[in-house]
Design a protein around this motif. Structure first.
Motif, mmCIF file in Angstrom:
data_model
loop_
_atom_site.group_PDB
_atom_site.id
_atom_site.type_symbol
_atom_site.label_atom_id
_atom_site.label_comp_id
_atom_site.label_asym_id
_atom_site.label_seq_id
_atom_site.Cartn_x
_atom_site.Cartn_y
_atom_site.Cartn_z
ATOM 1 N N ASP A 123 18.658 4.235 -41.704
ATOM 2 C CA ASP A 123 17.266 4.702 -41.653
ATOM 3 C C ASP A 123 17.155 6.010 -40.869
ATOM 4 O O ASP A 123 16.398 6.909 -41.246
ATOM 5 C CB ASP A 123 16.357 3.651 -41.000
ATOM 6 N N LEU A 124 17.907 6.120 -39.770
ATOM 7 C CA LEU A 124 17.895 7.383 -39.011
ATOM 8 C C LEU A 124 18.459 8.507 -39.886
ATOM 9 O O LEU A 124 17.919 9.619 -39.905
ATOM 10 C CB LEU A 124 18.710 7.264 -37.715
ATOM 11 N N ALA A 125 19.541 8.209 -40.615
ATOM 12 C CA ALA A 125 20.145 9.212 -41.510
ATOM 13 C C ALA A 125 19.127 9.678 -42.540
ATOM 14 O O ALA A 125 19.001 10.871 -42.830
ATOM 15 C CB ALA A 125 21.370 8.622 -42.209
ATOM 16 N N ALA A 126 18.368 8.729 -43.086
ATOM 17 C CA ALA A 126 17.390 9.049 -44.128
ATOM 18 C C ALA A 126 16.297 9.975 -43.618
ATOM 19 O O ALA A 126 15.673 10.704 -44.394
ATOM 20 C CB ALA A 126 16.767 7.759 -44.659
ATOM 21 N N MET A 127 16.060 9.958 -42.304
ATOM 22 C CA MET A 127 15.044 10.832 -41.708
ATOM 23 C C MET A 127 15.653 12.142 -41.215
ATOM 24 O O MET A 127 14.952 12.986 -40.661
ATOM 25 C CB MET A 127 14.364 10.123 -40.526
ATOM 26 N N GLY A 128 16.974 12.288 -41.348
ATOM 27 C CA GLY A 128 17.648 13.492 -40.873
ATOM 28 C C GLY A 128 17.874 13.493 -39.364
ATOM 29 O O GLY A 128 18.093 14.549 -38.766
ATOM 30 N N ALA A 129 17.838 12.308 -38.743
ATOM 31 C CA ALA A 129 17.895 12.223 -37.279
ATOM 32 C C ALA A 129 19.318 12.070 -36.747
ATOM 33 O O ALA A 129 20.222 11.655 -37.467
ATOM 34 C CB ALA A 129 17.039 11.052 -36.803
ATOM 35 N N THR A 130 19.475 12.382 -35.472
ATOM 36 C CA THR A 130 20.735 12.182 -34.741
ATOM 37 C C THR A 130 20.553 10.964 -33.840
ATOM 38 O O THR A 130 19.561 10.887 -33.105
ATOM 39 C CB THR A 130 21.013 13.426 -33.863
ATOM 40 N N SER A 147 17.690 -8.558 -33.878
ATOM 41 C CA SER A 147 16.952 -7.388 -34.320
ATOM 42 C C SER A 147 17.390 -6.181 -33.499
ATOM 43 O O SER A 147 17.656 -6.301 -32.302
ATOM 44 C CB SER A 147 15.459 -7.649 -34.152
ATOM 45 N N ILE A 148 17.494 -5.050 -34.172
ATOM 46 C CA ILE A 148 17.807 -3.801 -33.477
ATOM 47 C C ILE A 148 16.709 -2.789 -33.745
ATOM 48 O O ILE A 148 16.220 -2.671 -34.876
ATOM 49 C CB ILE A 148 19.189 -3.252 -33.927
ATOM 50 N N THR A 149 16.299 -2.107 -32.694
ATOM 51 C CA THR A 149 15.432 -0.939 -32.822
ATOM 52 C C THR A 149 16.306 0.262 -32.492
ATOM 53 O O THR A 149 16.865 0.331 -31.396
ATOM 54 C CB THR A 149 14.261 -1.012 -31.828
ATOM 55 N N ALA A 150 16.451 1.170 -33.442
ATOM 56 C CA ALA A 150 17.294 2.340 -33.203
ATOM 57 C C ALA A 150 16.413 3.565 -33.003
ATOM 58 O O ALA A 150 15.377 3.720 -33.655
ATOM 59 C CB ALA A 150 18.258 2.563 -34.361
ATOM 60 N N VAL A 151 16.845 4.418 -32.079
ATOM 61 C CA VAL A 151 16.081 5.620 -31.736
ATOM 62 C C VAL A 151 16.967 6.834 -31.996
ATOM 63 O O VAL A 151 18.138 6.851 -31.612
ATOM 64 C CB VAL A 151 15.678 5.590 -30.242
ATOM 65 N N GLY A 152 16.397 7.837 -32.666
ATOM 66 C CA GLY A 152 17.126 9.075 -32.907
ATOM 67 C C GLY A 152 16.251 10.263 -32.561
ATOM 68 O O GLY A 152 15.069 10.110 -32.208
ATOM 69 N N THR A 153 16.836 11.451 -32.647
ATOM 70 C CA THR A 153 16.062 12.664 -32.365
ATOM 71 C C THR A 153 16.167 13.614 -33.547
ATOM 72 O O THR A 153 17.150 13.600 -34.289
ATOM 73 C CB THR A 153 16.597 13.398 -31.118
ATOM 74 N N VAL A 154 15.133 14.445 -33.680
ATOM 75 C CA VAL A 154 15.102 15.416 -34.762
ATOM 76 C C VAL A 154 14.308 16.627 -34.258
ATOM 77 O O VAL A 154 13.397 16.467 -33.429
ATOM 78 C CB VAL A 154 14.455 14.739 -36.005
ATOM 79 N N PRO A 155 14.669 17.855 -34.676
ATOM 80 C CA PRO A 155 13.852 18.998 -34.272
ATOM 81 C C PRO A 155 12.409 18.778 -34.744
ATOM 82 O O PRO A 155 12.187 18.361 -35.878
ATOM 83 C CB PRO A 155 14.487 20.181 -35.021
ATOM 84 N N THR A 156 11.465 19.048 -33.853
ATOM 85 C CA THR A 156 10.058 18.742 -34.130
ATOM 86 C C THR A 156 9.607 19.288 -35.489
ATOM 87 O O THR A 156 9.831 20.462 -35.798
ATOM 88 C CB THR A 156 9.163 19.318 -33.008
ATOM 89 N N GLY A 177 22.518 13.366 -43.756
ATOM 90 C CA GLY A 177 21.080 13.407 -43.484
ATOM 91 C C GLY A 177 20.716 14.628 -42.639
ATOM 92 O O GLY A 177 19.731 15.333 -42.917
ATOM 93 N N GLN A 178 21.534 14.903 -41.615
ATOM 94 C CA GLN A 178 21.240 16.051 -40.753
ATOM 95 C C GLN A 178 21.385 17.367 -41.511
ATOM 96 O O GLN A 178 20.602 18.298 -41.328
ATOM 97 C CB GLN A 178 22.152 16.013 -39.512
ATOM 98 N N ARG A 230 18.308 18.572 -43.737
ATOM 99 C CA ARG A 230 17.081 19.168 -43.187
ATOM 100 C C ARG A 230 16.987 20.610 -43.680
ATOM 101 O O ARG A 230 17.939 21.366 -43.573
ATOM 102 C CB ARG A 230 17.114 19.146 -41.646
ATOM 103 N N GLY A 231 15.835 20.955 -44.257
ATOM 104 C CA GLY A 231 15.688 22.300 -44.797
ATOM 105 C C GLY A 231 16.189 22.438 -46.230
ATOM 106 O O GLY A 231 16.058 23.497 -46.834
ATOM 107 N N ILE A 232 16.801 21.388 -46.780
ATOM 108 C CA ILE A 232 17.255 21.420 -48.179
ATOM 109 C C ILE A 232 16.453 20.421 -49.020
ATOM 110 O O ILE A 232 15.912 20.755 -50.068
ATOM 111 C CB ILE A 232 18.767 21.091 -48.283
ATOM 112 N N ALA A 233 16.393 19.161 -48.557
ATOM 113 C CA ALA A 233 15.727 18.111 -49.334
ATOM 114 C C ALA A 233 14.205 18.222 -49.203
ATOM 115 O O ALA A 233 13.680 18.450 -48.111
ATOM 116 C CB ALA A 233 16.198 16.742 -48.864
#
Ligand code: ADP
Ligand code: MG
Length: 326
Positions: A72-79, A145-154, A210-211, A214-217
């Motif tokens: 899911d983080l990959a799908a959002m382009g997150a690290t 259950s896991i909650t995963a947190v990632g970061t992405v440029p705003t 995913g990362q 960003r800027g392509i999809a």
């Protein structure tokens, strides 16, 4: 062993590399973000009897749970940054017996130590660490259950809602392996196929891809519930339609081999679940920079609905578009 000794023994070591976890010794974690970044947060839960049988290797149950979140983080382009883990286990008359290797039911310490060993391996592989969680007794089946947190440029997270008519539709990797692997586990035949079964047991979150996207999809999601249903989700979010050409779907040689023996197995790449590949759309002027390990499978239309065409251009009617819980 009570929950505090469990936390000390099994969960604290997984938090050692993430200072914000405060070594699981406070009430909550503290997350700090570099300027210009925002958080991306996702959660997945699994329950014995629905998502796993209980006799799988505990390491694999743990890794799959972490990996579906990472997908899911990959799908959002997150690290990936960190994750939170909830463990819900039936109380045992003789709490946490030593044995318990066989099942998460009355999970023994042997089971939990293998579960956390699986998490430790994947933490290293994907660059993420534990930041907190909860450990409780339940009268229901063992659940996690896991909650995963990632970061992405705003402002640069990949969303489902940006697809436009004329964009091409791409997928990463190969489709249907996991559904065929599950099919082989349920109907064992001579030889099985370790590649397909492994694709079911251990998905590969496409974080690097995913990362890069960003800027392509123009739109992106991960395929968890079947390609056609998931293309439908991008279409609904973007207010467009789609045409998919079945003969363009990327298949592994193992998948192609068994689909050739039984045409009904085309359902696996079209509507089987658990692919955890990325599905994304790309505007015409960006197609040259799509990574080469991705495959174009169709096109977005200014219409609605998802049509699938066979190799003669005829419309295929699907028995089922994808997996649903309810
Ligand atoms: P509370 O009493 O508020 O539920 P706990 O005493 O259960 O909190 O938790 C104490 C600390 O241990 C917290 O930092 C919490 O995040 C952490 N923790 C508890 N269970 C887990 C777990 N399964 N995985 C990771 N951290 C956990
Ligand atoms: Mg507390």
């Amino acid at each position: 062993m009570n929950e505090f000794s469990l936390i000390d023994r099994y969960f604290k070591p997984l938090a050692a590399s993430f200072p914000g976890s405060l070594h699981l010794s406070d009430d909550a974690a503290i997350l700090s973000l570099p300027p210009g970044q925002e958080l991306v947060v996702t959660k997945d839960a699994i329950s014995q009897g629905v998502h796993f049988i209980g006799d799988e290797a505990p390491e694999l149950i743990a890794k799959k749970l972490l990996r579906v979140n990472l997908s899911d983080l990959a799908a959002m382009g997150a690290t990936p940054l960190c994750y939170f883990l909830a463990v819900m286990l039936p109380p045992h008359p003789n709490p946490l017996p030593q044995a318990g290797e066989g099942s998460a039911e009355g999970a023994g310490e042997g089971w939990l130590s293998r579960f956390t060993a699986g998490l430790a391996e994947d933490q290293t592989e994907f660059g993420i660490a534990l930041a907190g969680g909860d450990t409780i007794a339940t009268h229901g089946p063992p659940s996690f259950s896991i909650t995963a947190v990632g970061t992405v440029p705003t402002g640069h997270a990949l969303r489902r809602n940006g697809a436009k008519g004329g964009d091409s539709i791409y997928v990463s990797g190969t489709l249907g392996d996991s559904a065929l692997g599950l099919h082989l586990l349920r109907h064992p035949r001579a030889g099985g196929d370790p590649f397909l079964i492994n694709r079911y047991l251990l998905p590969q979150p496409r974080l690097t891809l995913g990362q890069k996207l960003r800027g392509i999809a123009s739109a992106c999601m991960d395929i968890s519930d079947g390609l056609v249903q998931d293309v439908g989700h991008i279409c609904a979010a973007s207010g467009v339609g789609a045409i998919i050409e079945r003969n363009k779907l990327p298949l592994s040689s193992a998948a192609r081999r068994i689909i050739e023996t039984d045409n009904a197995l085309w359902d696996a790449p079209l509507s089987g679940g658990d692919d955890y590949e990325l599905l994304f759309t790309v505007p015409p002027n960006k197609q040259q920079i799509v990574p080469s390990d991705c495959t174009c499978i169709g096109v977005i239309k200014n219409s609605s609905g998802v049509s699938v065409l066979d190799d003669k251009g005829q419309l295929i009617t699907l028995s089922q578009k994808g997996f649903r819980h309810f």
